[in-house]
Design a protein around this motif. Structure first.
Motif, short mmCIF file in Angstrom:
data_model
loop_
_atom_site.label_atom_id
_atom_site.label_comp_id
_atom_site.label_asym_id
_atom_site.label_seq_id
_atom_site.Cartn_x
_atom_site.Cartn_y
_atom_site.Cartn_z
N ILE A 59 0.84 -1.20 0.00
CA ILE A 59 0.00 0.00 0.00
C ILE A 59 0.87 1.25 0.00
O ILE A 59 0.62 2.20 -0.74
N ALA A 60 1.93 1.25 0.83
CA ALA A 60 2.83 2.40 0.88
C ALA A 60 3.55 2.60 -0.45
O ALA A 60 3.69 3.74 -0.92
N LEU A 61 3.99 1.52 -1.07
CA LEU A 61 4.66 1.62 -2.37
C LEU A 61 3.72 2.20 -3.42
O LEU A 61 4.10 3.10 -4.18
N ALA A 62 2.50 1.68 -3.47
CA ALA A 62 1.54 2.18 -4.46
C ALA A 62 1.21 3.65 -4.23
O ALA A 62 1.16 4.45 -5.18
N ALA A 63 1.00 4.03 -2.97
CA ALA A 63 0.69 5.42 -2.67
C ALA A 63 1.87 6.32 -3.00
O ALA A 63 1.70 7.42 -3.54
N GLY A 64 3.09 5.88 -2.68
CA GLY A 64 4.28 6.68 -2.98
C GLY A 64 4.48 6.87 -4.48
O GLY A 64 4.78 7.98 -4.94
N LEU A 65 4.29 5.82 -5.25
CA LEU A 65 4.42 5.93 -6.70
C LEU A 65 3.34 6.84 -7.28
O LEU A 65 3.60 7.66 -8.15
N PHE A 66 2.11 6.68 -6.78
CA PHE A 66 1.02 7.54 -7.25
C PHE A 66 1.33 9.01 -6.94
O PHE A 66 1.16 9.88 -7.79
N GLY A 67 1.79 9.30 -5.72
CA GLY A 67 2.11 10.66 -5.35
C GLY A 67 3.25 11.24 -6.18
O GLY A 67 3.20 12.40 -6.59
N GLY A 113 0.02 6.82 3.00
CA GLY A 113 -0.56 5.55 2.58
C GLY A 113 -0.29 4.44 3.58
O GLY A 113 -1.16 3.61 3.87
N ALA A 114 0.93 4.39 4.13
CA ALA A 114 1.25 3.38 5.14
C ALA A 114 0.40 3.57 6.40
O ALA A 114 -0.12 2.60 6.95
N LEU A 115 0.25 4.80 6.84
CA LEU A 115 -0.56 5.07 8.03
C LEU A 115 -2.02 4.69 7.80
O LEU A 115 -2.62 3.95 8.59
N LEU A 116 -2.60 5.17 6.71
CA LEU A 116 -4.01 4.88 6.44
C LEU A 116 -4.23 3.40 6.14
O LEU A 116 -5.24 2.82 6.56
N GLY A 117 -3.29 2.77 5.44
CA GLY A 117 -3.41 1.34 5.16
C GLY A 117 -3.34 0.51 6.44
O GLY A 117 -4.11 -0.44 6.61
N MET A 118 -2.44 0.86 7.34
CA MET A 118 -2.33 0.15 8.62
C MET A 118 -3.61 0.31 9.43
O MET A 118 -4.13 -0.66 9.99
N LEU A 119 -4.14 1.53 9.49
CA LEU A 119 -5.38 1.75 10.22
C LEU A 119 -6.54 0.95 9.61
O LEU A 119 -7.32 0.33 10.33
N ALA A 120 -6.65 0.95 8.30
CA ALA A 120 -7.74 0.22 7.64
C ALA A 120 -7.59 -1.29 7.83
O ALA A 120 -8.58 -1.98 8.12
N LEU A 121 -6.38 -1.82 7.68
CA LEU A 121 -6.19 -3.26 7.81
C LEU A 121 -6.40 -3.73 9.25
O LEU A 121 -6.81 -4.87 9.48
#
Length: 178
Positions: A59-67, A113-121
């Motif tokens: 999730i962090a990788l995808a969010a970082g690439l998107f940003g 993305g890592a923060l929001l992904g961790m909270l969601a998961l």
């Protein structure tokens, strides 16, 4: 009117090894709906529960690439398409000038993305869960280890959970009500 049965059974341990032994026994007995709570990370328990951080990393990788793509695309569009200004004969599309902002924005999006992904998961924030009402559960962040076996697995109910957990000499065993 009849009350619904317990949704699970929770046991308290004072040792991480006892908690891991109870988790291992529950897995071997066929329990799939179970959880563990500890004041510090217990890698053996995480492995038995099938928990790892790989999904958060993706999730962090995808969010970082998107940003990063969004930042680079915005800079390119503004410099080349919307407001092309030729300053000192430099090219409109100047890659070295775009990279610092692209890197910074990519890192920012990856962290968010890592923060929001961790909270969601982790299904957080969770304001109420039945384990919060377990006797002594507040010590899960201090010095106690908890194993919770949730009912609902075929052929595995509260009586089986209580029997399995009692074999590992817990400090206490309690049923969880919805």
């Amino acid at each position: 009117m009849t009350r619904p049965g317990p949704i699970g059974v929770i046991a308290t341990f004072d040792d991480p090894d006892a908690m891991v032994a109870a988790l291992r026994a529950a897995r071997e007995a066929g329990w799939r709906r179970l959880d563990a709570y500890a004041p510090f990370p217990v890698p053996e328990a995480a492995a038995l529960l099938g928990v790892n951080g790989a999904r958060v990393a993706w999730i962090a990788l995808a969010a970082g690439l998107f940003g990063a793509v969004l930042a680079y695309g915005t800079q390119w569009w503004l410099s080349v398409q919307a407001y092309p200004i030729n300053i000192g004969g430099r090219p409109l599309h100047a890659l070295p000038a775009f990279l610092p902002a692209t890197t910074i924005v990519g890192i920012l999006w990856a962290a968010a993305g890592a923060l929001l992904g961790m909270l969601a998961l982790n299904r957080l924030p969770r304001l109420h869960h039945p384990v919060f009402a377990a006797p002594g559960f507040g010590r899960a962040s201090e010095d106690r280890f908890f194993v919770c076996l949730f009912t609902g697995d075929p052929g595995l109910g509260a009586w089986e959970a209580r029997h399995l957990l009692n074999r590992h000499q817990p400090l206490s065993v309690a049923e969880l009500e919805a």
